[in-house]
Write a protein that holds these residues in place. Structure first.
Motif, PDB file in Angstrom:
ATOM      1  N   LEU A  47       0.851  -1.181   0.000  1.00 12.14           N
ATOM      2  CA  LEU A  47       0.000   0.000   0.000  1.00 12.14           C
ATOM      3  C   LEU A  47       0.892   1.238   0.000  1.00 12.14           C
ATOM      4  CD1 LEU A  47      -2.574  -1.007   2.778  1.00 12.14           C
ATOM      5  CD2 LEU A  47      -2.987  -1.020   0.315  1.00 12.14           C
ATOM      6  N   ILE A  48       0.455   2.288  -0.694  1.00 14.44           N
ATOM      7  CA  ILE A  48       1.226   3.517  -0.778  1.00 14.44           C
ATOM      8  C   ILE A  48       0.366   4.701  -0.332  1.00 14.44           C
ATOM      9  CG2 ILE A  48       2.481   5.109  -2.277  1.00 14.44           C
ATOM     10  CD1 ILE A  48       3.891   2.475  -2.051  1.00 14.44           C
ATOM     11  N   SER A  49       0.830   5.431   0.686  1.00 11.92           N
ATOM     12  CA  SER A  49       0.213   6.703   1.043  1.00 11.92           C
ATOM     13  C   SER A  49       1.105   7.816   0.511  1.00 11.92           C
ATOM     14  CB  SER A  49       0.057   6.832   2.557  1.00 11.92           C
ATOM     15  OG  SER A  49      -0.939   5.951   3.034  1.00 11.92           O
ATOM     16  N   LEU A  50       0.498   8.741  -0.194  1.00  4.99           N
ATOM     17  CA  LEU A  50       1.248   9.776  -0.907  1.00  4.99           C
ATOM     18  C   LEU A  50       0.721  11.154  -0.526  1.00  4.99           C
ATOM     19  CD1 LEU A  50       3.309  10.406  -3.212  1.00  4.99           C
ATOM     20  CD2 LEU A  50       1.378  10.206  -4.814  1.00  4.99           C
ATOM     21  N   ALA A  51       1.604  11.995   0.029  1.00  2.00           N
ATOM     22  CA  ALA A  51       1.259  13.383   0.327  1.00  2.00           C
ATOM     23  C   ALA A  51       2.158  14.286  -0.503  1.00  2.00           C
ATOM     24  CB  ALA A  51       1.418  13.678   1.812  1.00  2.00           C
ATOM     25  N   VAL A  52       1.556  15.243  -1.222  1.00  2.00           N
ATOM     26  CA  VAL A  52       2.332  16.093  -2.131  1.00  2.00           C
ATOM     27  C   VAL A  52       2.020  17.565  -1.881  1.00  2.00           C
ATOM     28  CG1 VAL A  52       2.405  14.297  -3.897  1.00  2.00           C
ATOM     29  CG2 VAL A  52       0.576  16.009  -3.943  1.00  2.00           C
ATOM     30  N   PRO A  53       2.980  18.442  -2.176  1.00  2.00           N
ATOM     31  CA  PRO A  53       2.719  19.883  -2.079  1.00  2.00           C
ATOM     32  C   PRO A  53       1.706  20.321  -3.144  1.00  2.00           C
ATOM     33  CG  PRO A  53       5.087  19.404  -2.111  1.00  2.00           C
ATOM     34  CD  PRO A  53       4.392  18.144  -2.490  1.00  2.00           C
ATOM     35  N   ASN A  54       1.016  21.428  -2.888  1.00  2.00           N
ATOM     36  CA  ASN A  54       0.014  21.890  -3.859  1.00  2.00           C
ATOM     37  C   ASN A  54       0.637  22.483  -5.112  1.00  2.00           C
ATOM     38  OD1 ASN A  54       0.934  24.386  -2.968  1.00  2.00           O
ATOM     39  ND2 ASN A  54      -0.895  24.822  -1.740  1.00  2.00           N
ATOM     40  N   THR A  55       1.969  22.562  -5.146  1.00  2.00           N
ATOM     41  CA  THR A  55       2.665  23.040  -6.339  1.00  2.00           C
ATOM     42  C   THR A  55       2.916  21.931  -7.355  1.00  2.00           C
ATOM     43  OG1 THR A  55       4.783  22.704  -5.209  1.00  2.00           O
ATOM     44  CG2 THR A  55       3.814  24.913  -5.103  1.00  2.00           C
ATOM     45  N   PHE A  56       2.663  20.678  -6.966  1.00  2.00           N
ATOM     46  CA  PHE A  56       2.911  19.561  -7.869  1.00  2.00           C
ATOM     47  C   PHE A  56       1.947  19.612  -9.062  1.00  2.00           C
ATOM     48  CE2 PHE A  56       5.580  15.849  -6.251  1.00  2.00           C
ATOM     49  CZ  PHE A  56       6.502  16.704  -5.662  1.00  2.00           C
ATOM     50  N   THR A  57       2.487  19.286 -10.223  1.00  2.00           N
ATOM     51  CA  THR A  57       1.711  19.284 -11.455  1.00  2.00           C
ATOM     52  C   THR A  57       1.324  17.865 -11.838  1.00  2.00           C
ATOM     53  OG1 THR A  57       3.674  19.046 -12.849  1.00  2.00           O
ATOM     54  CG2 THR A  57       3.020  21.292 -12.245  1.00  2.00           C
ATOM     55  N   ARG A  58       0.506  17.754 -12.862  1.00  2.00           N
ATOM     56  CA  ARG A  58       0.148  16.433 -13.393  1.00  2.00           C
ATOM     57  C   ARG A  58       1.402  15.686 -13.850  1.00  2.00           C
ATOM     58  NH1 ARG A  58      -4.505  14.044 -15.270  1.00  2.00           N
ATOM     59  NH2 ARG A  58      -5.644  15.960 -14.771  1.00  2.00           N
ATOM     60  N   LYS A  59       2.338  16.409 -14.428  1.00  2.00           N
ATOM     61  CA  LYS A  59       3.598  15.801 -14.861  1.00  2.00           C
ATOM     62  C   LYS A  59       4.362  15.214 -13.675  1.00  2.00           C
ATOM     63  CE  LYS A  59       7.926  16.854 -17.307  1.00  2.00           C
ATOM     64  NZ  LYS A  59       8.722  17.920 -17.984  1.00  2.00           N
ATOM     65  N   ASP A  60       4.375  15.942 -12.570  1.00  2.00           N
ATOM     66  CA  ASP A  60       5.065  15.456 -11.367  1.00  2.00           C
ATOM     67  C   ASP A  60       4.422  14.168 -10.853  1.00  2.00           C
ATOM     68  OD1 ASP A  60       6.811  17.630 -11.350  1.00  2.00           O
ATOM     69  OD2 ASP A  60       5.466  18.840 -10.107  1.00  2.00           O
ATOM     70  N   ILE A  61       3.097  14.135 -10.809  1.00  2.00           N
ATOM     71  CA  ILE A  61       2.395  12.945 -10.325  1.00  2.00           C
ATOM     72  C   ILE A  61       2.661  11.763 -11.250  1.00  2.00           C
ATOM     73  CG2 ILE A  61       0.165  11.929  -9.745  1.00  2.00           C
ATOM     74  CD1 ILE A  61       1.157  14.128  -7.825  1.00  2.00           C
ATOM     75  N   ASN A  62       2.656  12.008 -12.549  1.00  2.00           N
ATOM     76  CA  ASN A  62       2.943  10.938 -13.507  1.00  2.00           C
ATOM     77  C   ASN A  62       4.358  10.394 -13.316  1.00  2.00           C
ATOM     78  OD1 ASN A  62       0.528  10.596 -14.966  1.00  2.00           O
ATOM     79  ND2 ASN A  62       0.938  12.413 -16.202  1.00  2.00           N
ATOM     80  N   GLY A  96      -3.244  -0.513  -3.429  1.00  2.00           N
ATOM     81  CA  GLY A  96      -4.056   0.612  -2.981  1.00  2.00           C
ATOM     82  C   GLY A  96      -3.243   1.589  -2.160  1.00  2.00           C
ATOM     83  N   GLY A  97      -3.945   2.506  -1.468  1.00  2.00           N
ATOM     84  CA  GLY A  97      -3.254   3.483  -0.635  1.00  2.00           C
ATOM     85  C   GLY A  97      -4.114   4.676  -0.313  1.00  2.00           C
ATOM     86  N   ASP A  98      -3.468   5.833  -0.134  1.00  2.00           N
ATOM     87  CA  ASP A  98      -4.180   7.048   0.242  1.00  2.00           C
ATOM     88  C   ASP A  98      -3.403   8.243  -0.303  1.00  2.00           C
ATOM     89  OD1 ASP A  98      -6.104   8.640   1.399  1.00  2.00           O
ATOM     90  OD2 ASP A  98      -5.191   8.627   3.395  1.00  2.00           O
ATOM     91  N   THR A  99      -4.090   9.390  -0.441  1.00  2.00           N
ATOM     92  CA  THR A  99      -3.429  10.620  -0.887  1.00  2.00           C
ATOM     93  C   THR A  99      -3.823  11.767   0.027  1.00  2.00           C
ATOM     94  OG1 THR A  99      -5.254  11.117  -2.411  1.00  2.00           O
ATOM     95  CG2 THR A  99      -3.373   9.901  -3.302  1.00  2.00           C
ATOM     96  N   ASN A 100      -2.912  12.753   0.104  1.00  2.00           N
ATOM     97  CA  ASN A 100      -3.173  13.922   0.933  1.00  2.00           C
ATOM     98  C   ASN A 100      -2.249  15.044   0.494  1.00  2.00           C
ATOM     99  OD1 ASN A 100      -4.151  15.573   3.057  1.00  2.00           O
ATOM    100  ND2 ASN A 100      -4.365  13.767   4.384  1.00  2.00           N
ATOM    101  N   ALA A 101      -2.391  16.193   1.128  1.00  2.00           N
ATOM    102  CA  ALA A 101      -1.542  17.341   0.841  1.00  2.00           C
ATOM    103  C   ALA A 101      -0.555  17.559   1.985  1.00  2.00           C
ATOM    104  CB  ALA A 101      -2.385  18.594   0.641  1.00  2.00           C
ATOM    105  N   ALA A 102       0.631  18.080   1.648  1.00  2.00           N
ATOM    106  CA  ALA A 102       1.654  18.358   2.650  1.00  2.00           C
ATOM    107  C   ALA A 102       2.589  19.430   2.104  1.00  2.00           C
ATOM    108  CB  ALA A 102       2.427  17.093   3.002  1.00  2.00           C
ATOM    109  N   ASP A 103       3.422  19.988   2.984  1.00  2.00           N
ATOM    110  CA  ASP A 103       4.388  20.995   2.549  1.00  2.00           C
ATOM    111  C   ASP A 103       5.571  20.370   1.824  1.00  2.00           C
ATOM    112  OD1 ASP A 103       2.879  23.042   3.653  1.00  2.00           O
ATOM    113  OD2 ASP A 103       3.891  22.902   5.602  1.00  2.00           O
ATOM    114  N   ASP A 104       5.787  19.084   2.030  1.00  2.00           N
ATOM    115  CA  ASP A 104       6.895  18.356   1.409  1.00  2.00           C
ATOM    116  C   ASP A 104       6.339  17.078   0.789  1.00  2.00           C
ATOM    117  OD1 ASP A 104       9.423  17.570   0.639  1.00  2.00           O
ATOM    118  OD2 ASP A 104      10.259  17.500   2.664  1.00  2.00           O
ATOM    119  N   LEU A 105       7.082  16.490  -0.135  1.00  2.00           N
ATOM    120  CA  LEU A 105       6.693  15.193  -0.680  1.00  2.00           C
ATOM    121  C   LEU A 105       6.938  14.119   0.373  1.00  2.00           C
ATOM    122  CD1 LEU A 105       5.961  13.153  -2.911  1.00  2.00           C
ATOM    123  CD2 LEU A 105       8.360  13.237  -3.651  1.00  2.00           C
TER     124      LEU A 105
END
Length: 306
Positions: free
Chosen positions: A76-91, A110-119
């Motif tokens: 399982l992967i939980s992924l938190a990314v900054p709001n500056t991330f683009t579609r290219k970054d996620i890909n 499966g996993g989960d996603t959220n927002a954070a100040d850092d990856l």
């Protein structure tokens, strides 16, 4: 307060398994679980591409499972990314997960996603095992082995962070050890012959001292697992070679102990480096010239400088 201090506080209130993985017995097997969190700012040099970072998050978790003799069946992967991330970054991140799936034969379900100040990437793996190779089971008379050589990740970091000089071949090898680490999956083929083991990603000195302390045995290291070019690099750049070899971390090699009578069989299955022996007593000692000296516990500890 560092990572170990935090774990000690938690352990006073919640019983934890002090090993590379956590596990619980289910009838005649163990359910084995591992979670490992990667934070970009502390766990990845700026030269590491996003897909290499997501791949590394899989490597770190897989290495801990493998060193216990466990083949994971799902992740399982939980992924938190900054709001500056683009579609290219996620890909790009997804590409790294897919590369790891195909390279290591694992399945992300499966996993989960959220927002954070850092990856932040938190990877969880699960598997079943008949037995768990513990850290605290080194036996007097065991041979100490390593699945690989040390010093190259330290060289890679010195090149990236301090602009240290190295020839083209060494530079390529050292940088690859940082940017594209490889877990020792083949260790699964020798797990049944091993008494104790541990992933070395926090550094060789830390790993040897942890195994020695928990097993209540002395570890005598008379063959340091490195190469002459590591010493040459240290001399030409004015570094302490022992710090490069023992204190770097990020190697994802496996240190293990096993009975002497199994050595020939294990060597026929996979390449190993015999580095020492287990004796009665306590502490880790390395051979320097013709004498042994104490090897203190160092290595990487999260929050150590906070």
């Amino acid at each position: 307060m560092n990572e170990k201090d935090i774990i000690d506080i938690i352990s006073k209130h919640i019983k934890l398994e002090h090993d590379d993985v956590s596990f619980i017995r289910l009838n005649d097997k163990f359910l084995v679980l591992k979670c490992d969190m990667l934070v970009r700012s502390t766990d990845a040099p700026k030269e590491m591409k996003l897909w290499q970072i997501s791949r590394k998050s899989i490597v770190a978790t897989l290495s801990d499972m493998v060193c216990k003799g466990v083949k994971p069946i799902a992740s399982l992967i939980s992924l938190a990314v900054p709001n500056t991330f683009t579609r290219k970054d996620i890909n790009s991140l997804v590409r790294g997960f897919k590369v790891a799936e195909e390279e290591f034969g694992i399945k992300i379900i499966g996993g989960d996603t959220n927002a954070a100040d850092d990856l932040i990437i938190d990877c969880i793996m699960a598997g079943f095992a008949d037995n768990i190779i513990r850290r605290d089971n080194a036996k007097e008379g065991d041979i100490i082995i390593s699945t690989g050589l040390f010093g190259y990740t330290s060289i890679g970091l010195k090149i990236l962070l301090e602009d240290a000089s190295a020839n083209k071949r060494l530079r390529k090898k050292a940088l690859e050890s940082i940017l594209m680490p490889k877990p020792r999956i083949e260790f699964l083929n020798i797990a049944n012959y091993v008494n104790s083991s541990m992933d070395s990603s926090d550094g060789l000195a830390a790993t040897l001292n942890e195994l020695s302390s928990l097993s209540k045995k002395s570890f005598m290291i008379d063959n340091i697992p490195t190469t002459e070019e590591v010493y040459e690099f240290a001399e030409s750049n004015n570094y302490d070679p022992e710090e490069l070899i023992f204190d770097g971390g990020e190697e994802y090699e496996i240190i293990a102990t096993l009975p002497k009578e199994h050595i020939d069989k294990v060597k026929s299955i996979m390449p190993i480096h015999i580095i020492g022996r287990v004796e009665k007593g306590s502490g880790v000692y390395i051979k320097s010239d013709s004498r042994f000296k104490r090897l203190r516990r160092k290595g990487f500890i999260h929050l150590a400088n906070k």
